[in-house]
Design a protein around this motif. Structure first.
Motif, short mmCIF file in Angstrom:
data_model
loop_
_atom_site.label_atom_id
_atom_site.label_comp_id
_atom_site.label_asym_id
_atom_site.label_seq_id
_atom_site.Cartn_x
_atom_site.Cartn_y
_atom_site.Cartn_z
N ASP A 20 0.74 -1.28 -0.11
CA ASP A 20 -0.10 -0.15 -0.20
C ASP A 20 0.85 1.24 0.05
O ASP A 20 2.03 1.30 0.61
CB ASP A 20 -0.84 0.12 1.23
CG ASP A 20 -1.97 -1.11 1.23
OD1 ASP A 20 -2.24 -1.59 0.16
OD2 ASP A 20 -2.63 -0.88 2.25
N ASN A 21 0.41 2.29 -0.45
CA ASN A 21 0.70 3.74 -0.29
C ASN A 21 -0.30 4.51 -0.46
O ASN A 21 -1.35 4.12 -0.18
CB ASN A 21 1.74 3.86 -1.49
CG ASN A 21 2.90 4.86 -1.17
OD1 ASN A 21 2.73 5.79 -0.44
ND2 ASN A 21 4.31 4.34 -1.68
N TYR A 22 0.11 6.08 -0.09
CA TYR A 22 -0.92 7.03 0.11
C TYR A 22 -0.22 8.37 -0.28
O TYR A 22 0.76 8.45 -0.60
CB TYR A 22 -1.20 7.04 1.66
CG TYR A 22 0.04 7.39 2.50
CD1 TYR A 22 0.49 8.50 2.77
CD2 TYR A 22 1.10 5.89 2.82
CE1 TYR A 22 1.75 8.72 3.58
CE2 TYR A 22 2.06 6.24 3.80
CZ TYR A 22 2.48 7.82 3.87
OH TYR A 22 3.68 7.98 4.60
N ASN A 60 5.93 -6.37 -7.59
CA ASN A 60 6.21 -4.91 -7.91
C ASN A 60 5.11 -4.04 -7.48
O ASN A 60 5.05 -3.18 -7.94
CB ASN A 60 6.79 -4.65 -9.06
CG ASN A 60 8.10 -5.12 -9.45
OD1 ASN A 60 8.81 -5.25 -8.45
ND2 ASN A 60 8.74 -5.34 -10.63
N GLY A 61 3.72 -4.76 -6.87
CA GLY A 61 2.80 -3.89 -6.54
C GLY A 61 3.23 -2.89 -5.59
O GLY A 61 2.85 -1.55 -5.83
N GLU A 62 4.25 -2.94 -4.77
CA GLU A 62 4.35 -1.72 -4.03
C GLU A 62 5.29 -0.46 -4.99
O GLU A 62 5.25 0.72 -4.56
CB GLU A 62 5.43 -1.85 -2.84
CG GLU A 62 7.13 -2.60 -3.38
CD GLU A 62 7.09 -4.00 -4.01
OE1 GLU A 62 8.41 -4.40 -4.17
OE2 GLU A 62 6.16 -4.57 -3.84
N ILE A 63 5.78 -1.08 -6.06
CA ILE A 63 6.36 0.04 -6.96
C ILE A 63 5.24 0.72 -7.75
O ILE A 63 5.45 2.15 -7.79
CB ILE A 63 7.43 -0.69 -7.94
CG1 ILE A 63 8.50 -1.27 -7.27
CG2 ILE A 63 7.65 0.27 -8.93
CD1 ILE A 63 9.64 -1.82 -8.03
N ALA A 64 4.39 -0.03 -8.01
CA ALA A 64 3.17 0.49 -8.92
C ALA A 64 2.66 1.71 -8.05
O ALA A 64 2.04 2.89 -8.60
CB ALA A 64 2.00 -0.40 -9.31
#
Length: 268
Positions: A20-22, A60-64
């Protein structure tokens, strides 16, 4: 009006990394290895906030999700002035694909644009946005999942089918392509919401909503008017219920007083 923002993101109890990111008025997670994050802001002007959920099992979900957050920082002024997030969506989609065209990676998003005491919420994927007002929680966003498309088309599904086949299969995300050909996603965009004192906006990844029912979320927001306490309770409950995915909770409250606090940011 004065707005208070609170963000807490946790990797959960099962996954090794937090994909996840925000985004919260310029703050986002820049370190892909950071498992838990916390941010607090106060603003008397405007807020641009978002939650990005890198596609769970995808490489690479965290990169996206980070690419999406970085691009939102670049386009913050444009999004808030124009009120239009569609160009951001199109350009981020291209950027994620261009990073590694051979790797199927992507991210959901849910965002809130707050200016002039008005709010617009938009999303792609199954990250959700809610409005809590006077004790009632209302889901604003629309899930982009195969399940939701089936329901929209009047297709009846048994509980077993819902739980095991289509619940998390996305019909749209940022980074959409088909054999190298870009597919431009179409975000759901809410009507303009006239904000009132005491309103709370909740943006979250499905790591929260899979573990905590809407009714339970409403009960917690009713019991804890302080959004920091509410956020911690929501996270704690999601973890207690299993914490099977990354959990990101972003709360925006329209304050009922005019006390201004300096911006604070924390990384755990």
């Amino acid at each position: 009006m004065e707005y208070q923002g609170y963000l807490i993101s946790h990797g959960g109890k099962v996954r090794d990394i937090n994909q996840d990111n925000y985004y919260l008025n310029g703050f986002y997670r820049k370190n892909d290895d950071c498992f838990t994050s916390l941010q607090k802001i106060m603003s008397q002007d405007k807020i641009l906030a978002a939650v990005f959920d890198g596609m769970g099992g995808e490489k690479n979900g965290e990169i996206a999700s980070r690419i999406a957050a970085e691009y939102m920082e670049q386009k913050e002024e444009q999004i808030l002035i124009s009120g239009d997030i569609t160009l951001f969506v199109e350009e981020v989609n291209k950027s994620i694909i261009a990073y590694d065209p051979q790797t199927m990676m992507g991210t959901t998003y849910v965002a809130a644009q707050v200016t002039n005491d008005k709010m617009i919420i938009s999303n792609i994927g199954d990250s959700r946005g809610y409005l809590w007002r006077k004790g009632i929680l209302k889901k604003i966003t629309k899930d982009h999942t195969v399940l939701q498309e089936m329901l929209d088309n009047g297709i009846f599904l048994s509980k077993q089918v819902v739980d095991h086949t289509s619940k998390h299969l996305l019909s749209q995300c940022l980074g959409m392509q088909d054999e190298g050909i870009e597919i431009i996603p179409e975000p759901y965009i809410s009507n303009v919401i006239e904000l009132k004192q005491g309103d709370i906006c909740l943006l979250c990844s499905d790591g929260l909503t899979d573990m905590v029912t809407d009714q339970k979320i409403q009960n917690i927001l009713n019991d804890y008017k302080d959004i920091e306490e509410a956020g911690e309770m929501l996270l704690g409950y999601a973890l207690t219920e299993g914490g099977k995915d990354n959990i990101t909770i972003l709360l925006i409250k329209v304050n009922e007083n005019n006390v201004f606090y300096k911006i604070k940011s924390f990384f755990l």
